[in-house]
Design a protein around this motif. Sequence first.
Motif, PDB file in Angstrom:
ATOM      1  N   THR A 208       9.785   3.696  10.965  1.00 34.71           N
ATOM      2  CA  THR A 208      10.897   3.453  10.041  1.00 34.71           C
ATOM      3  C   THR A 208      11.142   1.972   9.818  1.00 34.71           C
ATOM      4  OG1 THR A 208      12.442   3.576  11.902  1.00 34.71           O
ATOM      5  CG2 THR A 208      12.027   5.610  10.664  1.00 34.71           C
ATOM      6  N   GLY A 209      10.484   1.093  10.598  1.00 35.73           N
ATOM      7  CA  GLY A 209      10.691  -0.347  10.451  1.00 35.73           C
ATOM      8  C   GLY A 209       9.768  -0.992   9.443  1.00 35.73           C
ATOM      9  N   LEU A 210       8.903  -0.228   8.793  1.00 36.95           N
ATOM     10  CA  LEU A 210       7.946  -0.800   7.849  1.00 36.95           C
ATOM     11  C   LEU A 210       8.653  -1.400   6.641  1.00 36.95           C
ATOM     12  CD1 LEU A 210       5.019  -1.223   6.838  1.00 36.95           C
ATOM     13  CD2 LEU A 210       5.157   1.066   5.821  1.00 36.95           C
ATOM     14  N   ILE A 211       8.165  -2.584   6.224  1.00 38.22           N
ATOM     15  CA  ILE A 211       8.669  -3.248   5.026  1.00 38.22           C
ATOM     16  C   ILE A 211       7.515  -3.437   4.052  1.00 38.22           C
ATOM     17  CG2 ILE A 211       9.729  -5.342   4.078  1.00 38.22           C
ATOM     18  CD1 ILE A 211      10.990  -5.808   6.845  1.00 38.22           C
ATOM     19  N   ILE A 212       7.719  -3.016   2.805  1.00 38.81           N
ATOM     20  CA  ILE A 212       6.746  -3.266   1.740  1.00 38.81           C
ATOM     21  C   ILE A 212       7.269  -4.422   0.891  1.00 38.81           C
ATOM     22  CG2 ILE A 212       5.737  -2.366  -0.393  1.00 38.81           C
ATOM     23  CD1 ILE A 212       5.597   0.364   0.909  1.00 38.81           C
ATOM     24  N   VAL A 213       6.436  -5.453   0.751  1.00 39.94           N
ATOM     25  CA  VAL A 213       6.786  -6.615  -0.069  1.00 39.94           C
ATOM     26  C   VAL A 213       5.833  -6.620  -1.264  1.00 39.94           C
ATOM     27  CG1 VAL A 213       7.031  -9.125  -0.128  1.00 39.94           C
ATOM     28  CG2 VAL A 213       7.464  -7.873   2.012  1.00 39.94           C
ATOM     29  N   ALA A 214       6.381  -6.619  -2.471  1.00 37.97           N
ATOM     30  CA  ALA A 214       5.535  -6.509  -3.663  1.00 37.97           C
ATOM     31  C   ALA A 214       6.281  -7.026  -4.891  1.00 37.97           C
ATOM     32  CB  ALA A 214       5.125  -5.050  -3.882  1.00 37.97           C
ATOM     33  N   PRO A 215       5.550  -7.291  -5.996  1.00 34.01           N
ATOM     34  CA  PRO A 215       6.219  -7.729  -7.232  1.00 34.01           C
ATOM     35  C   PRO A 215       7.153  -6.647  -7.769  1.00 34.01           C
ATOM     36  CG  PRO A 215       3.861  -8.202  -7.310  1.00 34.01           C
ATOM     37  CD  PRO A 215       4.076  -7.312  -6.131  1.00 34.01           C
ATOM     38  N   LYS A 216       8.219  -7.072  -8.388  1.00 34.83           N
ATOM     39  CA  LYS A 216       9.167  -6.144  -9.005  1.00 34.83           C
ATOM     40  C   LYS A 216       8.468  -5.391 -10.137  1.00 34.83           C
ATOM     41  CE  LYS A 216      13.793  -5.899 -11.064  1.00 34.83           C
ATOM     42  NZ  LYS A 216      14.217  -4.860 -10.101  1.00 34.83           N
ATOM     43  N   GLY A 217       8.680  -4.086 -10.191  1.00 34.37           N
ATOM     44  CA  GLY A 217       8.074  -3.262 -11.219  1.00 34.37           C
ATOM     45  C   GLY A 217       6.671  -2.790 -10.884  1.00 34.37           C
ATOM     46  N   SER A 218       6.184  -3.151  -9.721  1.00 32.53           N
ATOM     47  CA  SER A 218       4.825  -2.755  -9.326  1.00 32.53           C
ATOM     48  C   SER A 218       4.805  -1.310  -8.831  1.00 32.53           C
ATOM     49  CB  SER A 218       4.326  -3.678  -8.217  1.00 32.53           C
ATOM     50  OG  SER A 218       5.120  -3.525  -7.048  1.00 32.53           O
ATOM     51  N   THR A 219       3.603  -0.762  -8.753  1.00 32.70           N
ATOM     52  CA  THR A 219       3.451   0.594  -8.222  1.00 32.70           C
ATOM     53  C   THR A 219       3.799   0.634  -6.729  1.00 32.70           C
ATOM     54  OG1 THR A 219       1.085   0.146  -7.890  1.00 32.70           O
ATOM     55  CG2 THR A 219       1.718   1.322  -9.899  1.00 32.70           C
ATOM     56  N   ALA A 220       3.632  -0.489  -6.054  1.00 34.86           N
ATOM     57  CA  ALA A 220       3.998  -0.551  -4.636  1.00 34.86           C
ATOM     58  C   ALA A 220       5.511  -0.430  -4.467  1.00 34.86           C
ATOM     59  CB  ALA A 220       3.501  -1.851  -4.016  1.00 34.86           C
ATOM     60  N   GLU A 221       6.270  -1.049  -5.380  1.00 28.84           N
ATOM     61  CA  GLU A 221       7.729  -0.905  -5.332  1.00 28.84           C
ATOM     62  C   GLU A 221       8.113   0.554  -5.553  1.00 28.84           C
ATOM     63  OE1 GLU A 221      11.835  -2.475  -7.503  1.00 28.84           O
ATOM     64  OE2 GLU A 221       9.910  -2.703  -8.531  1.00 28.84           O
ATOM     65  N   LYS A 222       7.489   1.184  -6.526  1.00 32.66           N
ATOM     66  CA  LYS A 222       7.791   2.590  -6.805  1.00 32.66           C
ATOM     67  C   LYS A 222       7.466   3.467  -5.602  1.00 32.66           C
ATOM     68  CE  LYS A 222       6.981   6.283 -10.190  1.00 32.66           C
ATOM     69  NZ  LYS A 222       6.848   7.360  -9.164  1.00 32.66           N
ATOM     70  N   TYR A 223       6.316   3.212  -4.974  1.00 30.56           N
ATOM     71  CA  TYR A 223       5.940   4.009  -3.808  1.00 30.56           C
ATOM     72  C   TYR A 223       6.967   3.831  -2.696  1.00 30.56           C
ATOM     73  CZ  TYR A 223       3.327   6.149  -0.048  1.00 30.56           C
ATOM     74  OH  TYR A 223       2.959   6.972   0.988  1.00 30.56           O
ATOM     75  N   ALA A 224       7.396   2.607  -2.470  1.00 29.90           N
ATOM     76  CA  ALA A 224       8.371   2.338  -1.415  1.00 29.90           C
ATOM     77  C   ALA A 224       9.669   3.110  -1.668  1.00 29.90           C
ATOM     78  CB  ALA A 224       8.650   0.844  -1.329  1.00 29.90           C
ATOM     79  N   LYS A 225      10.157   3.052  -2.884  1.00 26.75           N
ATOM     80  CA  LYS A 225      11.428   3.706  -3.200  1.00 26.75           C
ATOM     81  C   LYS A 225      11.312   5.219  -3.204  1.00 26.75           C
ATOM     82  CE  LYS A 225      13.376  -0.275  -5.568  1.00 26.75           C
ATOM     83  NZ  LYS A 225      13.925  -0.873  -6.814  1.00 26.75           N
ATOM     84  N   ASP A 226      10.182   5.737  -3.661  1.00 23.71           N
ATOM     85  CA  ASP A 226       9.973   7.188  -3.670  1.00 23.71           C
ATOM     86  C   ASP A 226       9.863   7.763  -2.268  1.00 23.71           C
ATOM     87  OD1 ASP A 226      10.012   7.181  -6.408  1.00 23.71           O
ATOM     88  OD2 ASP A 226       7.828   7.388  -6.657  1.00 23.71           O
ATOM     89  N   ASN A 227       9.462   6.906  -1.310  1.00 24.20           N
ATOM     90  CA  ASN A 227       9.222   7.386   0.058  1.00 24.20           C
ATOM     91  C   ASN A 227      10.188   6.788   1.080  1.00 24.20           C
ATOM     92  OD1 ASN A 227       6.463   9.036   0.034  1.00 24.20           O
ATOM     93  ND2 ASN A 227       6.241   7.336  -1.413  1.00 24.20           N
ATOM     94  N   ASN A 228      11.287   6.237   0.564  1.00 25.91           N
ATOM     95  CA  ASN A 228      12.349   5.709   1.434  1.00 25.91           C
ATOM     96  C   ASN A 228      11.847   4.672   2.436  1.00 25.91           C
ATOM     97  OD1 ASN A 228      14.421   7.440   0.313  1.00 25.91           O
ATOM     98  ND2 ASN A 228      13.492   9.125   1.465  1.00 25.91           N
ATOM     99  N   ILE A 229      10.978   3.778   1.948  1.00 28.94           N
ATOM    100  CA  ILE A 229      10.479   2.666   2.759  1.00 28.94           C
ATOM    101  C   ILE A 229      11.179   1.392   2.288  1.00 28.94           C
ATOM    102  CG2 ILE A 229       8.444   1.318   3.397  1.00 28.94           C
ATOM    103  CD1 ILE A 229       6.747   3.796   2.817  1.00 28.94           C
ATOM    104  N   LYS A 230      11.597   0.576   3.213  1.00 27.30           N
ATOM    105  CA  LYS A 230      12.297  -0.655   2.871  1.00 27.30           C
ATOM    106  C   LYS A 230      11.435  -1.521   1.975  1.00 27.30           C
ATOM    107  CE  LYS A 230      14.807  -4.587   4.819  1.00 27.30           C
ATOM    108  NZ  LYS A 230      15.250  -5.270   6.067  1.00 27.30           N
ATOM    109  N   PHE A 231      12.038  -2.066   0.883  1.00 22.83           N
ATOM    110  CA  PHE A 231      11.300  -2.874  -0.089  1.00 22.83           C
ATOM    111  C   PHE A 231      11.926  -4.248  -0.224  1.00 22.83           C
ATOM    112  CE2 PHE A 231      10.975  -4.469  -4.462  1.00 22.83           C
ATOM    113  CZ  PHE A 231       9.605  -4.604  -4.573  1.00 22.83           C
ATOM    114  N   GLU A 232      11.029  -5.261  -0.328  1.00 20.71           N
ATOM    115  CA  GLU A 232      11.468  -6.618  -0.638  1.00 20.71           C
ATOM    116  C   GLU A 232      10.653  -7.136  -1.803  1.00 20.71           C
ATOM    117  OE1 GLU A 232      11.218  -9.160   2.743  1.00 20.71           O
ATOM    118  OE2 GLU A 232      12.710  -8.036   3.905  1.00 20.71           O
ATOM    119  N   GLU A 233      11.319  -7.772  -2.744  1.00 16.87           N
ATOM    120  CA  GLU A 233      10.628  -8.299  -3.926  1.00 16.87           C
ATOM    121  C   GLU A 233       9.846  -9.550  -3.559  1.00 16.87           C
ATOM    122  OE1 GLU A 233      11.616 -10.025  -8.401  1.00 16.87           O
ATOM    123  OE2 GLU A 233      13.160  -8.899  -7.286  1.00 16.87           O
ATOM    124  N   ARG A 234       8.626  -9.613  -4.064  1.00 17.59           N
ATOM    125  CA  ARG A 234       7.769 -10.770  -3.811  1.00 17.59           C
ATOM    126  C   ARG A 234       7.993 -11.834  -4.863  1.00 17.59           C
ATOM    127  NH1 ARG A 234       3.740 -12.827  -1.135  1.00 17.59           N
ATOM    128  NH2 ARG A 234       1.915 -13.788  -2.114  1.00 17.59           N
TER     129      ARG A 234
END
Length: 234
Positions: A208-234
């Motif tokens: 549960t401590g995983l952080i995904i850092v990616a550009p805003k609007g990227s597919t990585a951001e979408k994956y993070a939000k769809d799977n309840n993973i913490k997201f930070e904008e790159r």
Amino acid sequence: MKAKFLLIISVLLIAMSFTGCGKAESSVESDNTVKITDTTEHEDEYICSTSELDQNGYAIEPSNPMKGNITIPDYYMDNPVVELNDYAFATHEITDVKMGANVLEIGENTFFDCSALKKVELNDKLKTIGQSAFLQSGLEGDLVIPDSVERIESMAFALTKLDTIHVGKGVKYIGEEAFGIETLKKIVFDCTDAEFQEGTDIFNQNDTGLIIVAPKGSTAEKYAKDNNIKFEER
């Protein structure tokens, strides 16, 4: 005498051809298989055959067990070493890998269960990291995946001990559980449109401590939000 003279000339020409291989010495094993001896480290021997990716290049085949640090050769007889075949180093007691400059593909299970392997230095021509390529290896700490990489197949780095991964901007596809790593704390994406294999778990969701850092609007951001993973904008 003439036949003997021609034989001597042939031997000299073969010897001269090896001088373009840096510190790698080679000998012919069969019509399309050669043995490369890497004298840069522990004189580890690689079995090499014609690559299916590039008929002008070579692929490293499974070989006798190796230990310690290894360096994948750049060339054999002025032709590039472009591929590591399936299971080429599986279960070997290697600790550090430096990828040859011309490697385009790491095959399936190439470094499977290399528990002593702590570090790999990938090259900037690499295109594909195959299924289970580093599965259950001892990789730890940080890993940089070059911009050249386009595909990371399923389970590629699963069950390793990596804690930070930096994914280059060229990645287009990431397979199921490619990063199924309990110790993974942060993964940074430079790519914006990578396809995450639909309907699958790319990461270990128990962490549960995983952080995904990616550009805003990227597919990585979408994956993070769809799977309840913490997201930070790159």
